[in-house]
Design a protein around this motif. Sequence first.
Motif, PDB file in Angstrom:
ATOM      1  N   GLN A 159      11.564  38.064 -18.287  1.00 37.99           N
ATOM      2  CA  GLN A 159      11.145  39.474 -18.942  1.00 37.99           C
ATOM      3  C   GLN A 159      12.408  39.824 -19.976  1.00 37.99           C
ATOM      4  OE1 GLN A 159      10.764  42.788 -16.437  1.00 37.99           O
ATOM      5  NE2 GLN A 159       9.343  43.809 -17.994  1.00 37.99           N
ATOM      6  N   ALA A 160      13.695  39.803 -19.681  1.00 31.84           N
ATOM      7  CA  ALA A 160      14.802  39.956 -20.407  1.00 31.84           C
ATOM      8  C   ALA A 160      14.725  39.037 -21.831  1.00 31.84           C
ATOM      9  CB  ALA A 160      16.035  40.129 -19.673  1.00 31.84           C
ATOM     10  N   TRP A 161      14.561  37.718 -21.299  1.00 35.37           N
ATOM     11  CA  TRP A 161      14.576  36.647 -22.250  1.00 35.37           C
ATOM     12  C   TRP A 161      13.363  36.886 -23.294  1.00 35.37           C
ATOM     13  CZ3 TRP A 161      10.909  32.723 -23.331  1.00 35.37           C
ATOM     14  CH2 TRP A 161      11.244  31.842 -24.345  1.00 35.37           C
ATOM     15  N   LEU A 162      12.231  37.218 -22.820  1.00 42.32           N
ATOM     16  CA  LEU A 162      11.205  37.550 -23.733  1.00 42.32           C
ATOM     17  C   LEU A 162      11.263  39.018 -24.656  1.00 42.32           C
ATOM     18  CD1 LEU A 162       8.068  36.726 -21.054  1.00 42.32           C
ATOM     19  CD2 LEU A 162       8.769  35.450 -23.234  1.00 42.32           C
ATOM     20  N   LYS A 163      11.959  39.779 -24.170  1.00 35.01           N
ATOM     21  CA  LYS A 163      12.256  41.103 -24.862  1.00 35.01           C
ATOM     22  C   LYS A 163      13.296  40.434 -25.918  1.00 35.01           C
ATOM     23  CE  LYS A 163      14.211  45.530 -24.630  1.00 35.01           C
ATOM     24  NZ  LYS A 163      14.845  46.535 -23.834  1.00 35.01           N
ATOM     25  N   ASP A 164      14.290  39.926 -25.768  1.00 35.65           N
ATOM     26  CA  ASP A 164      15.261  39.324 -26.718  1.00 35.65           C
ATOM     27  C   ASP A 164      14.621  38.548 -27.558  1.00 35.65           C
ATOM     28  OD1 ASP A 164      18.109  39.084 -27.636  1.00 35.65           O
ATOM     29  OD2 ASP A 164      17.861  37.015 -26.847  1.00 35.65           O
ATOM     30  N   ALA A 220      11.511  38.407 -28.632  1.00 38.74           N
ATOM     31  CA  ALA A 220      10.652  39.128 -29.488  1.00 38.74           C
ATOM     32  C   ALA A 220      11.619  40.008 -30.495  1.00 38.74           C
ATOM     33  CB  ALA A 220       9.731  40.094 -28.726  1.00 38.74           C
ATOM     34  N   GLU A 221      12.594  40.662 -29.939  1.00 39.17           N
ATOM     35  CA  GLU A 221      13.291  41.096 -31.043  1.00 39.17           C
ATOM     36  C   GLU A 221      14.014  40.035 -32.131  1.00 39.17           C
ATOM     37  OE1 GLU A 221      16.304  43.003 -28.774  1.00 39.17           O
ATOM     38  OE2 GLU A 221      15.122  44.609 -27.858  1.00 39.17           O
ATOM     39  N   LYS A 222      14.333  39.041 -31.600  1.00 42.21           N
ATOM     40  CA  LYS A 222      14.841  38.019 -32.734  1.00 42.21           C
ATOM     41  C   LYS A 222      13.726  37.587 -33.681  1.00 42.21           C
ATOM     42  CE  LYS A 222      18.453  36.217 -29.838  1.00 42.21           C
ATOM     43  NZ  LYS A 222      19.085  34.946 -28.991  1.00 42.21           N
ATOM     44  N   ALA A 223      12.599  37.513 -32.870  1.00 39.54           N
ATOM     45  CA  ALA A 223      11.243  37.197 -33.696  1.00 39.54           C
ATOM     46  C   ALA A 223      10.966  38.250 -35.046  1.00 39.54           C
ATOM     47  CB  ALA A 223      10.325  37.005 -32.990  1.00 39.54           C
ATOM     48  N   GLU A 224      11.037  39.471 -34.163  1.00 35.12           N
ATOM     49  CA  GLU A 224      10.924  40.827 -35.380  1.00 35.12           C
ATOM     50  C   GLU A 224      11.902  40.690 -36.394  1.00 35.12           C
ATOM     51  OE1 GLU A 224      10.574  44.408 -32.900  1.00 35.12           O
ATOM     52  OE2 GLU A 224       8.697  43.791 -32.082  1.00 35.12           O
ATOM     53  N   ALA A 225      13.097  40.490 -36.243  1.00 32.55           N
ATOM     54  CA  ALA A 225      14.212  40.405 -37.277  1.00 32.55           C
ATOM     55  C   ALA A 225      13.909  39.296 -38.233  1.00 32.55           C
ATOM     56  CB  ALA A 225      15.347  40.299 -36.584  1.00 32.55           C
ATOM     57  N   ALA A 226      13.598  38.264 -37.505  1.00 34.71           N
ATOM     58  CA  ALA A 226      13.211  37.068 -38.406  1.00 34.71           C
ATOM     59  C   ALA A 226      11.990  37.295 -39.482  1.00 34.71           C
ATOM     60  CB  ALA A 226      12.760  35.701 -37.720  1.00 34.71           C
ATOM     61  N   VAL A 227      10.955  37.705 -38.721  1.00 37.28           N
ATOM     62  CA  VAL A 227       9.831  38.332 -39.617  1.00 37.28           C
ATOM     63  C   VAL A 227      10.302  39.360 -40.696  1.00 37.28           C
ATOM     64  CG1 VAL A 227       7.786  39.691 -39.540  1.00 37.28           C
ATOM     65  CG2 VAL A 227       8.064  37.959 -37.706  1.00 37.28           C
ATOM     66  N   ALA A 228      10.965  40.418 -40.082  1.00 40.93           N
ATOM     67  CA  ALA A 228      11.291  41.322 -41.579  1.00 40.93           C
ATOM     68  C   ALA A 228      12.200  40.433 -42.538  1.00 40.93           C
ATOM     69  CB  ALA A 228      12.434  42.272 -40.791  1.00 40.93           C
ATOM     70  N   LYS A 229      13.121  39.516 -42.095  1.00 45.95           N
ATOM     71  CA  LYS A 229      13.883  38.712 -42.972  1.00 45.95           C
ATOM     72  C   LYS A 229      12.710  37.937 -43.875  1.00 45.95           C
ATOM     73  CE  LYS A 229      17.710  35.202 -43.363  1.00 45.95           C
ATOM     74  NZ  LYS A 229      18.447  34.465 -42.628  1.00 45.95           N
ATOM     75  N   SER A 260      15.450  23.847 -26.997  1.00 47.57           N
ATOM     76  CA  SER A 260      16.440  24.514 -27.818  1.00 47.57           C
ATOM     77  C   SER A 260      16.742  25.953 -27.630  1.00 47.57           C
ATOM     78  CB  SER A 260      16.297  24.235 -29.248  1.00 47.57           C
ATOM     79  OG  SER A 260      15.050  24.902 -29.487  1.00 47.57           O
ATOM     80  N   SER A 261      16.362  26.477 -26.476  1.00 49.82           N
ATOM     81  CA  SER A 261      16.350  27.867 -26.130  1.00 49.82           C
ATOM     82  C   SER A 261      17.163  28.264 -24.838  1.00 49.82           C
ATOM     83  CB  SER A 261      14.998  28.662 -26.133  1.00 49.82           C
ATOM     84  OG  SER A 261      14.334  28.248 -24.883  1.00 49.82           O
ATOM     85  N   ASP A 262      17.551  29.171 -24.688  1.00 48.95           N
ATOM     86  CA  ASP A 262      18.088  29.768 -23.282  1.00 48.95           C
ATOM     87  C   ASP A 262      17.076  30.418 -22.570  1.00 48.95           C
ATOM     88  OD1 ASP A 262      17.668  31.968 -25.086  1.00 48.95           O
ATOM     89  OD2 ASP A 262      19.731  32.737 -24.526  1.00 48.95           O
ATOM     90  N   ALA A 263      15.974  29.900 -22.566  1.00 55.18           N
ATOM     91  CA  ALA A 263      14.856  30.428 -21.626  1.00 55.18           C
ATOM     92  C   ALA A 263      15.155  30.141 -20.148  1.00 55.18           C
ATOM     93  CB  ALA A 263      13.527  30.117 -21.851  1.00 55.18           C
ATOM     94  N   PRO A 264      14.851  31.219 -19.241  1.00 55.67           N
ATOM     95  CA  PRO A 264      15.052  30.596 -17.657  1.00 55.67           C
ATOM     96  C   PRO A 264      14.259  29.586 -17.386  1.00 55.67           C
ATOM     97  CG  PRO A 264      13.736  32.601 -18.072  1.00 55.67           C
ATOM     98  CD  PRO A 264      14.204  32.287 -19.442  1.00 55.67           C
ATOM     99  N   LEU A 265      14.669  28.626 -16.623  1.00 56.47           N
ATOM    100  CA  LEU A 265      13.901  27.605 -15.795  1.00 56.47           C
ATOM    101  C   LEU A 265      13.551  28.094 -14.594  1.00 56.47           C
ATOM    102  CD1 LEU A 265      16.290  24.833 -16.873  1.00 56.47           C
ATOM    103  CD2 LEU A 265      14.497  25.527 -18.009  1.00 56.47           C
ATOM    104  N   TRP A 266      12.353  27.640 -14.051  1.00 53.30           N
ATOM    105  CA  TRP A 266      11.830  28.099 -12.878  1.00 53.30           C
ATOM    106  C   TRP A 266      11.784  27.105 -11.905  1.00 53.30           C
ATOM    107  CZ3 TRP A 266       8.917  32.438 -11.435  1.00 53.30           C
ATOM    108  CH2 TRP A 266       8.728  33.534 -12.304  1.00 53.30           C
ATOM    109  N   ASN A 267      13.187  26.530 -11.750  1.00 54.65           N
ATOM    110  CA  ASN A 267      13.726  25.648 -10.819  1.00 54.65           C
ATOM    111  C   ASN A 267      13.542  26.158  -9.388  1.00 54.65           C
ATOM    112  OD1 ASN A 267      13.706  23.581 -12.728  1.00 54.65           O
ATOM    113  ND2 ASN A 267      15.873  23.848 -12.885  1.00 54.65           N
ATOM    114  N   ASP A 268      12.557  26.240  -8.490  1.00 55.01           N
ATOM    115  CA  ASP A 268      12.682  27.069  -7.405  1.00 55.01           C
ATOM    116  C   ASP A 268      12.281  26.142  -6.306  1.00 55.01           C
ATOM    117  OD1 ASP A 268       9.970  26.697  -8.147  1.00 55.01           O
ATOM    118  OD2 ASP A 268       9.106  28.758  -7.660  1.00 55.01           O
ATOM    119  N   ASP A 269      12.808  24.703  -6.492  1.00 54.64           N
ATOM    120  CA  ASP A 269      12.274  23.698  -5.326  1.00 54.64           C
ATOM    121  C   ASP A 269      12.819  24.290  -3.956  1.00 54.64           C
ATOM    122  OD1 ASP A 269      11.389  22.358  -7.335  1.00 54.64           O
ATOM    123  OD2 ASP A 269      13.375  21.054  -7.687  1.00 54.64           O
ATOM    124  N   GLY A 270      14.168  24.716  -3.874  1.00 54.18           N
ATOM    125  CA  GLY A 270      14.550  25.217  -2.474  1.00 54.18           C
ATOM    126  C   GLY A 270      13.767  26.154  -1.825  1.00 54.18           C
TER     127      GLY A 270
END
Length: 164
Positions: free
Chosen positions: A47-52, A54-63, A8-18
Motif C-alpha cells: 500500500q505504501a509502495w502504491l501510494k509512492d 501514484a505520487e511519482k506518476a502524478e508528478a510525471a504526468v504534470a511534467k 526495475s522497481s522497488d515493489a514489495p515481493l510476496w515471497n511468503d513460502d515459509g
Amino acid sequence: REAWAPASSDAPLWNDDGAEQDFRDTPHFRAFKKLRDEKERLWGVEQAWLKDSAEKAEAAVAKVAAQRKELEQTERQAIEEEEQLRQEIQVVDDPEGHAARHSDAKAAASAAHGSSKMLLADAAEAAGAQELVQARLEQASAEAAQAAEALAAARAAADKEEER
C-alpha cells in the motif's frame, strides 16, 4: 507464489513460502496467525509502495503536461514564423512587384528632388527679398536719422528766433 513486481522497481515481493507452507503443513491457530501477520505486513508495504508510485506518476504526468504545453507553444511560434516567411517569400519572389515598387520609389524620389529644387529656389528668392528689405530698412533708418537731425536743428533755430 510471487505477486506482480516489475523488475526495475522497488515493489514489495510476496515471497511468503515459509508462513504459508507452515500453515499447510500444520493447520493450527499459531501458523494461521503467523500467515495472517505476514500477509498484513506485505499489504501495508505494498500500500505504501502504491501510494509512492501514484505520487511519482502524478508528478510525471504534470511534467509531461508542462512539456506538452511548451511544445504546443513552440509549435504555434513555428507556425507563425512559417507564415511570416511565406509572406516574405511571396514578396521576394515577385519580380513584377519589385519592379513596380522600384518604379514607385523612383517616381517619389524624382518628385522629392523636384520639390527640393523648387524649395531651394523659393528660399534663395526669399533670402534675396530679405536682403533687399534689409537694405531698404537701413536706408529708411538713415533717412529717419537725417530727418531727426534736421528736425532737431529746426527746433533749435526756432527756439533761438523766439528768444530774440
